[in-house]
Design an enzyme around this catalytic site. Structure first.
Site, PDB file in Angstrom:
ATOM      1  CD  GLU A  55      -3.977  -5.459   1.609  1.00 54.45           C
ATOM      2  OE1 GLU A  55      -3.611  -4.923   2.668  1.00 54.45           O
ATOM      3  OE2 GLU A  55      -3.935  -6.691   1.402  1.00 54.45           O
ATOM      4  CG  ASP A 106      -2.815   1.634   1.519  1.00 55.19           C
ATOM      5  OD1 ASP A 106      -3.606   1.843   2.450  1.00 55.19           O
ATOM      6  OD2 ASP A 106      -1.655   2.087   1.511  1.00 55.19           O
ATOM      7  CG  ASP A 111      -6.427  -6.478   4.042  1.00 52.62           C
ATOM      8  OD1 ASP A 111      -6.265  -5.308   4.446  1.00 52.62           O
ATOM      9  OD2 ASP A 111      -5.898  -7.469   4.585  1.00 52.62           O
ATOM     10  CD  GLU A 149      -6.414  -0.766   1.972  1.00 54.72           C
ATOM     11  OE1 GLU A 149      -6.212   0.282   2.597  1.00 54.72           O
ATOM     12  OE2 GLU A 149      -5.716  -1.809   2.130  1.00 54.72           O
TER      13      GLU A 149
END
EC number: 3.1.26.3
Length: 226
Positions: free
Chosen positions: A42, A46, A115, A118
């Site tokens: 994640e 991101d 989440d 990502e």
């Protein structure tokens, strides 16, 4: 832990075939389910999402100010946008969750879904390279990038839906909380949004009523624009 259902089907939905399916499995694994969970992926995803969207906006809007670019990027990468992407992919059907999260409806919780998106981006990067990620993300975001415009404020989904309906002289949407689950400190709200132009209601699920209403409104907007 609930078994993952059909990974090849998910790959087709994502538009990417993993060489190493273990990466996809890890991306779908919440920390409540196993020690090898998706939080590191994640973190990676991101950053990749941010650079890809930043680059796309920079080239798409050569005259936009830094502030406008930042606001547009924030709109595109924020949690409720990622939740809508996750819902379109039906990621909740594939998540690995611990017993507690399963019982409390974690497969619908917007933070877990966002989440996971990502984390999948991070997994795809490790399985391929940045250019493959860029092309895939531009495909995922094609409609949103085509619609977004610079402005002082990026309006939220409820405001956009209200303005859309007012422009057509239609009645405003009706939002109703139809379910609340979980303990007081960790609740999940299910909100129903109804408008006259849609025969069926649309459901939004989130950790607050406001967020659930926003998710439902965004889904209604997408249906109206089809």
């Amino acid at each position: 832990m609930e078994p993952i259902k059909n990974l090849p089907r998910l790959c087709r939905t994502l538009g990417y075939e993993f060489k190493n399916l273990d990466l996809l499995t890890q991306a779908l694994t919440h920390r409540s389910a196993a020690n090898k969970h998706n939080e590191r992926l994640e973190f990676l995803g991101d950053s990749i999402l941010s650079i890809v969207i930043s680059d796309a906006l920079y080239h798409q809007f050569p005259k936009a100010t830094e502030g406008d670019l930042s606001r547009m990027r924030a709109t595109l990468v924020r949690g409720d946008t990622l939740t809508l992407i996750a819902q379109a992919f039906k990621l909740g059907d594939y998540l690995f969750l611990g017993p507690g999260e399963l019982k409390s409806g974690g497969f619908r919780r917007e933070s877990i879904l966002a989440d996971a998106v990502e984390a999948i981006i991070g997994a795809i990067y490790l399985d391929s390279d940045l250019e493959v990620c860029r092309q895939l993300l531009l495909n995922w975001y094609a409609e949103r990038l085509a619609e977004i415009q610079p402005g002082i404020n990026q309006k939220d989904a409820k405001t956009l839906l209200q303005e859309y309906l007012q422009g057509l002289k239609k009645p405003l949407p009706d939002y109703q909380v139809i379910n609340i689950e979980g303990d007081a400190h960790d609740q999940t709200f299910t909100v129903e949004c109804r408008i006259d132009d849609l025969s069926q209601s649309v459901i939004g699920v989130a950790s607050s009523r406001r967020k659930a209403e926003q998710i439902a409104a965004a889904q209604v907007l997408e249906l109206l624009k089809k």
